[in-house]
Design a protein around this motif. Structure first.
Motif, PDB file in Angstrom:
ATOM      1  N   HIS A  84     -10.515   0.065  25.095  1.00 25.48           N
ATOM      2  CA  HIS A  84      -9.683   0.342  23.931  1.00 25.48           C
ATOM      3  C   HIS A  84     -10.494   1.065  22.856  1.00 25.48           C
ATOM      4  O   HIS A  84     -11.675   0.770  22.659  1.00 25.48           O
ATOM      5  N   LEU A  85      -9.841   1.982  22.152  1.00 33.64           N
ATOM      6  CA  LEU A  85     -10.457   2.713  21.044  1.00 33.64           C
ATOM      7  C   LEU A  85      -9.654   2.442  19.778  1.00 33.64           C
ATOM      8  O   LEU A  85      -8.447   2.227  19.836  1.00 33.64           O
ATOM      9  N   LYS A  86     -10.336   2.444  18.640  1.00 33.21           N
ATOM     10  CA  LYS A  86      -9.653   2.145  17.384  1.00 33.21           C
ATOM     11  C   LYS A  86      -9.875   3.250  16.360  1.00 33.21           C
ATOM     12  O   LYS A  86     -10.972   3.795  16.248  1.00 33.21           O
ATOM     13  N   LEU A  87      -8.829   3.581  15.626  1.00 32.47           N
ATOM     14  CA  LEU A  87      -8.897   4.573  14.551  1.00 32.47           C
ATOM     15  C   LEU A  87      -8.471   3.909  13.251  1.00 32.47           C
ATOM     16  O   LEU A  87      -7.328   3.454  13.122  1.00 32.47           O
ATOM     17  N   ASP A  88      -9.385   3.832  12.290  1.00 31.96           N
ATOM     18  CA  ASP A  88      -9.081   3.250  10.987  1.00 31.96           C
ATOM     19  C   ASP A  88      -8.436   4.317  10.111  1.00 31.96           C
ATOM     20  O   ASP A  88      -9.076   5.317   9.761  1.00 31.96           O
ATOM     21  N   CYS A  89      -7.175   4.135   9.770  1.00 28.99           N
ATOM     22  CA  CYS A  89      -6.461   5.113   8.949  1.00 28.99           C
ATOM     23  C   CYS A  89      -6.798   4.962   7.462  1.00 28.99           C
ATOM     24  O   CYS A  89      -6.584   5.879   6.675  1.00 28.99           O
ATOM     25  N   GLY A  90      -7.280   3.776   7.070  1.00 20.10           N
ATOM     26  CA  GLY A  90      -7.683   3.572   5.681  1.00 20.10           C
ATOM     27  C   GLY A  90      -6.653   2.843   4.843  1.00 20.10           C
ATOM     28  O   GLY A  90      -5.708   2.238   5.351  1.00 20.10           O
ATOM     29  N   LYS A  91      -6.841   2.944   3.527  1.00 16.98           N
ATOM     30  CA  LYS A  91      -5.967   2.269   2.562  1.00 16.98           C
ATOM     31  C   LYS A  91      -5.127   3.285   1.804  1.00 16.98           C
ATOM     32  O   LYS A  91      -5.603   4.369   1.465  1.00 16.98           O
ATOM     33  N   PHE A  92      -3.878   2.888   1.529  1.00 17.70           N
ATOM     34  CA  PHE A  92      -2.928   3.797   0.893  1.00 17.70           C
ATOM     35  C   PHE A  92      -2.136   3.070  -0.197  1.00 17.70           C
ATOM     36  O   PHE A  92      -2.112   1.844  -0.243  1.00 17.70           O
ATOM     37  N   VAL A  93      -1.490   3.871  -1.045  1.00 19.70           N
ATOM     38  CA  VAL A  93      -0.598   3.343  -2.076  1.00 19.70           C
ATOM     39  C   VAL A  93       0.790   3.931  -1.849  1.00 19.70           C
ATOM     40  O   VAL A  93       0.941   5.155  -1.715  1.00 19.70           O
ATOM     41  N   LEU A  94       1.797   3.066  -1.777  1.00 22.22           N
ATOM     42  CA  LEU A  94       3.169   3.513  -1.546  1.00 22.22           C
ATOM     43  C   LEU A  94       3.589   4.477  -2.654  1.00 22.22           C
ATOM     44  O   LEU A  94       3.507   4.165  -3.837  1.00 22.22           O
ATOM     45  N   ASP A  95       4.036   5.658  -2.235  1.00 23.36           N
ATOM     46  CA  ASP A  95       4.326   6.722  -3.199  1.00 23.36           C
ATOM     47  C   ASP A  95       5.775   7.183  -3.148  1.00 23.36           C
ATOM     48  O   ASP A  95       6.319   7.653  -4.136  1.00 23.36           O
ATOM     49  N   SER A  96       6.430   7.063  -1.977  1.00 26.31           N
ATOM     50  CA  SER A  96       7.818   7.521  -1.876  1.00 26.31           C
ATOM     51  C   SER A  96       8.636   6.594  -0.981  1.00 26.31           C
ATOM     52  O   SER A  96       8.127   6.030  -0.010  1.00 26.31           O
ATOM     53  N   GLY A 101      21.456   7.599   6.217  1.00 23.64           N
ATOM     54  CA  GLY A 101      22.463   6.909   7.007  1.00 23.64           C
ATOM     55  C   GLY A 101      22.836   7.666   8.261  1.00 23.64           C
ATOM     56  O   GLY A 101      22.600   8.869   8.358  1.00 23.64           O
ATOM     57  N   GLY A 102      23.402   6.922   9.232  1.00 28.25           N
ATOM     58  CA  GLY A 102      23.909   7.479  10.474  1.00 28.25           C
ATOM     59  C   GLY A 102      22.876   7.904  11.497  1.00 28.25           C
ATOM     60  O   GLY A 102      22.815   9.094  11.789  1.00 28.25           O
ATOM     61  N   PRO A 103      22.047   7.025  12.068  1.00 29.05           N
ATOM     62  CA  PRO A 103      21.965   5.576  11.811  1.00 29.05           C
ATOM     63  C   PRO A 103      21.152   5.267  10.559  1.00 29.05           C
ATOM     64  O   PRO A 103      20.430   6.125  10.047  1.00 29.05           O
ATOM     65  N   LEU A 104      21.277   4.034  10.090  1.00 34.28           N
ATOM     66  CA  LEU A 104      20.546   3.616   8.893  1.00 34.28           C
ATOM     67  C   LEU A 104      19.041   3.668   9.150  1.00 34.28           C
ATOM     68  O   LEU A 104      18.548   3.155  10.145  1.00 34.28           O
ATOM     69  N   LYS A 105      18.333   4.302   8.215  1.00 33.32           N
ATOM     70  CA  LYS A 105      16.899   4.502   8.397  1.00 33.32           C
ATOM     71  C   LYS A 105      16.190   4.432   7.048  1.00 33.32           C
ATOM     72  O   LYS A 105      16.726   4.862   6.022  1.00 33.32           O
ATOM     73  N   ALA A 106      14.974   3.882   7.056  1.00 29.51           N
ATOM     74  CA  ALA A 106      14.129   3.829   5.856  1.00 29.51           C
ATOM     75  C   ALA A 106      12.810   4.513   6.173  1.00 29.51           C
ATOM     76  O   ALA A 106      12.244   4.322   7.250  1.00 29.51           O
ATOM     77  N   THR A 107      12.320   5.323   5.231  1.00 26.15           N
ATOM     78  CA  THR A 107      11.038   6.001   5.406  1.00 26.15           C
ATOM     79  C   THR A 107      10.177   5.760   4.178  1.00 26.15           C
ATOM     80  O   THR A 107      10.591   6.049   3.050  1.00 26.15           O
ATOM     81  N   PHE A 108       8.979   5.226   4.391  1.00 26.55           N
ATOM     82  CA  PHE A 108       8.047   4.955   3.302  1.00 26.55           C
ATOM     83  C   PHE A 108       6.837   5.879   3.447  1.00 26.55           C
ATOM     84  O   PHE A 108       6.218   5.953   4.513  1.00 26.55           O
ATOM     85  N   GLY A 109       6.522   6.591   2.374  1.00 26.85           N
ATOM     86  CA  GLY A 109       5.371   7.488   2.365  1.00 26.85           C
ATOM     87  C   GLY A 109       4.292   6.946   1.448  1.00 26.85           C
ATOM     88  O   GLY A 109       4.575   6.495   0.336  1.00 26.85           O
ATOM     89  N   ALA A 110       3.047   6.970   1.903  1.00 26.16           N
ATOM     90  CA  ALA A 110       1.942   6.438   1.105  1.00 26.16           C
ATOM     91  C   ALA A 110       0.767   7.411   1.116  1.00 26.16           C
ATOM     92  O   ALA A 110       0.538   8.119   2.102  1.00 26.16           O
ATOM     93  N   LEU A 111       0.025   7.442   0.007  1.00 25.70           N
ATOM     94  CA  LEU A 111      -1.110   8.353  -0.153  1.00 25.70           C
ATOM     95  C   LEU A 111      -2.395   7.569  -0.382  1.00 25.70           C
ATOM     96  O   LEU A 111      -2.378   6.483  -0.966  1.00 25.70           O
ATOM     97  N   ALA A 112      -3.506   8.150   0.048  1.00 29.36           N
ATOM     98  CA  ALA A 112      -4.811   7.513  -0.149  1.00 29.36           C
ATOM     99  C   ALA A 112      -5.332   7.840  -1.541  1.00 29.36           C
ATOM    100  O   ALA A 112      -6.333   8.538  -1.726  1.00 29.36           O
ATOM    101  N   ILE A 113      -4.615   7.343  -2.546  1.00 30.81           N
ATOM    102  CA  ILE A 113      -4.994   7.578  -3.940  1.00 30.81           C
ATOM    103  C   ILE A 113      -5.153   6.234  -4.634  1.00 30.81           C
ATOM    104  O   ILE A 113      -4.692   5.209  -4.139  1.00 30.81           O
ATOM    105  N   PRO A 114      -5.795   6.213  -5.805  1.00 35.71           N
ATOM    106  CA  PRO A 114      -5.908   4.946  -6.538  1.00 35.71           C
ATOM    107  C   PRO A 114      -4.533   4.432  -6.947  1.00 35.71           C
ATOM    108  O   PRO A 114      -3.573   5.202  -7.064  1.00 35.71           O
TER     109      PRO A 114
END
Length: 335
Positions: A84-96, A101-114
């Motif tokens: 197995h190999l691992k990739l650390d994506c890091g820490k992010f802050v939710l930004d958007s 709808g059709g089907p119902l969907k949620a999208t959360f965008g986060a940035l590596a900013i303070p």
């Protein structure tokens, strides 16, 4: 004899919200995770798409802008069964936050900013005198409780004005002016000399066999400069500084302020390198994702005729859903 692996190869994302691992909780809702790793000029980012069953994300599970997200990707049985190999994506802050709808969907965008929005939004005016690039970066990093990784040369600036600019925009502008690259990753400001990165050995050789057929390549010969001329008059010192780099008939003229010939030469080299570095670009999608290829690494393109050569990885986009896609944005390394 080819043998089917009893444990198939797959990429598994792991996510935490505000320090709490939510991977198991999100399993039935998670549609895809997209992680973008950039070399310079921006922050790393992560986008999480979820099925919005029962409108839970619009109700009791509604997140807040500023929530802290961290993530990693585990590549199970990737190159061999049981490895197995691992990739650390890091820490992010939710930004958007987005809903559809059709089907119902949620999208959360986060940035590596303070967590503090002022890093990118609050405009400041300040005159920096007799200061190094590293000193500017250190002060800004401390203000937002960020770590600093600085691997560039020591560059002293006599005076520079931060005029109604955010700390993020100003620091990036300073780095760019002196031929340095900057990104924000995992609660850290990273500043480095991109030219030094380009000299490192390729981490992989890419051929038609390990790239999908939807690749693209582009070159712009008319934008390539063969030399540069710098000239600036400092009225306070009654001094004119002149610098010439290269030669030929495609000359870039540079007039940015500098206090001495050494500073002028560094600015001129940075300008011509910046102008030329995007003249040949390529975009490829790997048939099998390669964990070794990250933004700031180099790869070798082989078997594409005149397109062959060493390329610098500007951006890597990982899309984890029903499968795993790794898209690379490359530019050819030139002298």
């Amino acid at each position: 004899t080819w043998k089917k692996m009893s444990n198939p190869r797959k990429a598994v994302p792991s996510l935490s919200f505000n320090g709490k691992n939510v991977t198991t909780k999100l399993k039935e809702f998670l549609e895809s995770v997209s992680y973008t790793d950039v070399a310079s000029g921006d922050s790393d980012s992560i986008d999480i798409s979820l099925h919005n069953i029962g409108m839970k994300w619009m109700g009791a599970w509604y997140p807040k802008k500023g929530d802290k997200i961290s993530g990693n990707i585990t590549f199970q049985n990737w190159n061999a069964e049981g490895k197995h190999l691992k990739l650390d994506c890091g820490k992010f802050v939710l930004d958007s936050i987005k809903f559809s709808g059709g089907p119902l969907k949620a999208t959360f965008g986060a940035l590596a900013i303070p967590a503090s929005e002022s890093f990118k939004s609050r405009e400041r005016t300040k005159t920096w005198k007799k200061v190094t690039v590293k000193k500017i970066a250190t002060e800004i990093a401390k203000r937002y409780k960020l770590n600093l990784s600085y691997s560039g040369p020591s560059i002293t600036i006599s005076a520079i004005e931060q005029s109604e600019k955010s700390d993020s925009a100003f620091l990036y502008e300073v780095c760019k002016s002196y031929g340095l690259s900057m990104k924000v990753f995992n609660s850290k400001i990273v500043i480095y000399d991109q030219t030094a990165q380009e000299k490192k050995k390729s981490v992989a050789t890419l051929t038609e066999q390990n790239t999908e057929p939807n690749w693209s390549w582009n070159t712009k010969l008319c934008r390539t400069y063969t030399g540069a001329k710098y000239e600036y008059t400092n009225n306070d010192k009654n001094q004119t500084i002149k610098v010439e780099v290269g030669g030929g008939n495609r000359i870039l003229k540079v007039t940015d302020a500098a206090s001495n010939a050494s500073e002028a030469e560094r600015i001129t080299l940075a300008k011509i390198n910046e102008a030329n570095k995007g003249d040949t670009t390529m975009s490829v999608t790997m048939t099998r994702a390669n964990r070794k290829i990250i933004a700031t690494s180099c790869v070798t393109i082989k078997g594409f005729g005149k397109l062959d050569g060493k390329y610098y990885v500007e951006k890597v986009t990982w899309d984890i859903g029903s499968g795993c896609k790794q898209k690379l944005d490359l530019r050819r390394v030139a002298d």
